[in-house]
Design a protein around this motif. Sequence first.
Motif, short mmCIF file in Angstrom:
data_model
loop_
_atom_site.label_atom_id
_atom_site.label_comp_id
_atom_site.label_asym_id
_atom_site.label_seq_id
_atom_site.Cartn_x
_atom_site.Cartn_y
_atom_site.Cartn_z
N ASP A 43 -43.61 5.43 147.47
CA ASP A 43 -44.01 5.22 148.86
C ASP A 43 -45.15 6.15 149.26
O ASP A 43 -45.49 6.28 150.43
N GLY A 44 -45.75 6.82 148.26
CA GLY A 44 -46.83 7.76 148.50
C GLY A 44 -46.38 9.20 148.48
O GLY A 44 -47.19 10.10 148.26
N SER A 45 -45.08 9.42 148.69
CA SER A 45 -44.52 10.78 148.67
C SER A 45 -43.41 10.92 147.63
O SER A 45 -43.36 11.90 146.91
N ALA A 46 -42.53 9.94 147.58
CA ALA A 46 -41.40 9.97 146.66
C ALA A 46 -41.50 8.79 145.69
O ALA A 46 -42.04 7.73 146.03
N THR A 47 -40.96 8.99 144.49
CA THR A 47 -41.03 7.97 143.44
C THR A 47 -39.65 7.77 142.82
O THR A 47 -38.91 8.73 142.60
N THR A 48 -39.31 6.52 142.55
CA THR A 48 -38.08 6.16 141.85
C THR A 48 -38.46 5.37 140.60
O THR A 48 -39.34 4.52 140.65
N SER A 49 -37.81 5.67 139.47
CA SER A 49 -38.14 5.02 138.21
C SER A 49 -36.89 4.50 137.51
O SER A 49 -35.78 4.99 137.73
N THR A 50 -37.09 3.51 136.66
CA THR A 50 -36.05 3.01 135.78
C THR A 50 -36.69 2.64 134.45
O THR A 50 -37.91 2.41 134.38
N THR A 51 -35.92 2.62 133.37
CA THR A 51 -36.47 2.31 132.05
C THR A 51 -35.64 1.20 131.39
O THR A 51 -34.46 1.03 131.69
N PHE A 52 -36.29 0.47 130.50
CA PHE A 52 -35.60 -0.50 129.65
C PHE A 52 -36.38 -0.64 128.35
O PHE A 52 -37.56 -0.28 128.27
N VAL A 53 -35.71 -1.13 127.32
CA VAL A 53 -36.28 -1.21 125.98
C VAL A 53 -36.66 -2.66 125.67
O VAL A 53 -35.92 -3.59 125.99
N VAL A 54 -37.82 -2.83 125.05
CA VAL A 54 -38.25 -4.13 124.56
C VAL A 54 -38.37 -4.06 123.04
O VAL A 54 -39.15 -3.26 122.51
N ASP A 55 -37.56 -4.85 122.35
CA ASP A 55 -37.62 -4.95 120.89
C ASP A 55 -38.37 -6.22 120.51
O ASP A 55 -38.03 -7.31 121.00
N VAL A 56 -39.37 -6.08 119.65
CA VAL A 56 -40.17 -7.22 119.21
C VAL A 56 -39.99 -7.35 117.69
O VAL A 56 -40.32 -6.44 116.94
N THR A 57 -39.45 -8.47 117.25
CA THR A 57 -39.18 -8.68 115.83
C THR A 57 -40.06 -9.80 115.28
O THR A 57 -40.43 -10.73 115.99
N ARG A 58 -40.38 -9.69 113.99
CA ARG A 58 -41.19 -10.71 113.33
C ARG A 58 -40.31 -11.87 112.87
O ARG A 58 -39.17 -11.68 112.47
#
Length: 235
Positions: A126-141
């Motif tokens: 919001d310009g002052s505070a930040t919230t984050s989240t993560t997730f994994v992307v697996d790419v297979t052949r």
Amino acid sequence: MSYLLSRWLAAPATALRAVLVLGLAASTLAACNDSAPPINDTPTLSSVANQSITAGSSTGDLAFTVGDVETAADRLTITATSSNTDLVPNGPSNLVLGGSGSSRTLNVVPAAGASGSTTITLSVSDGSATTSTTFVVDVTRLASLYVDSSGGKVYYSTRGNSIYVANLDGSNATTLVTNQTTVHGIAIDVTAGRLYWADWLAGVLRSANLADGSDSQDVNSGSSRNLGLAWMPAP
């Protein structure tokens, strides 16, 4: 406030003094409220599930929501970064943000021909505070692929222990066969309704029901490690 205090000191111990006390307390509280810094609530961000895709494809639009008490959702800043930039470069062509207001999307597009794993960090500010989240992307052949154009299905494996089936456009992908070692080579017999594949490390050719992967059988065993398989119907 100093005026009220001087009046209270000069006033007799009567109801007037009580009234002045109340006025002094209210004045003090107002002064404290005026000098207190505003409280900024951190924005909210929903989570995104881990993703598993094949090389040459993308995750599609992954939906998430954002919000903030003081800031309108359209004014929030959304960013996305990748931990493995060889797999998913940090740029608008590979981390495609979309949506508006509180409903947003992210499409993760790996680099052409790349495979591996990356952690995507999604953030809202919001310009002052930040919230984050993560997730994994697996790419297979893809290790093996069989296209049944008449049946509108594609059968494939990804150098793992499973065989998958999906519509020709890649939608509605489901797992058909599991618990193999390394699947190489896929073929189908539409008439008999059977799926065939070579389990490379096990040195076995196997077959199962084409509709649901049940009734798995060894066609032969002890063969050399096969990397390909083709079905040739009898003349």
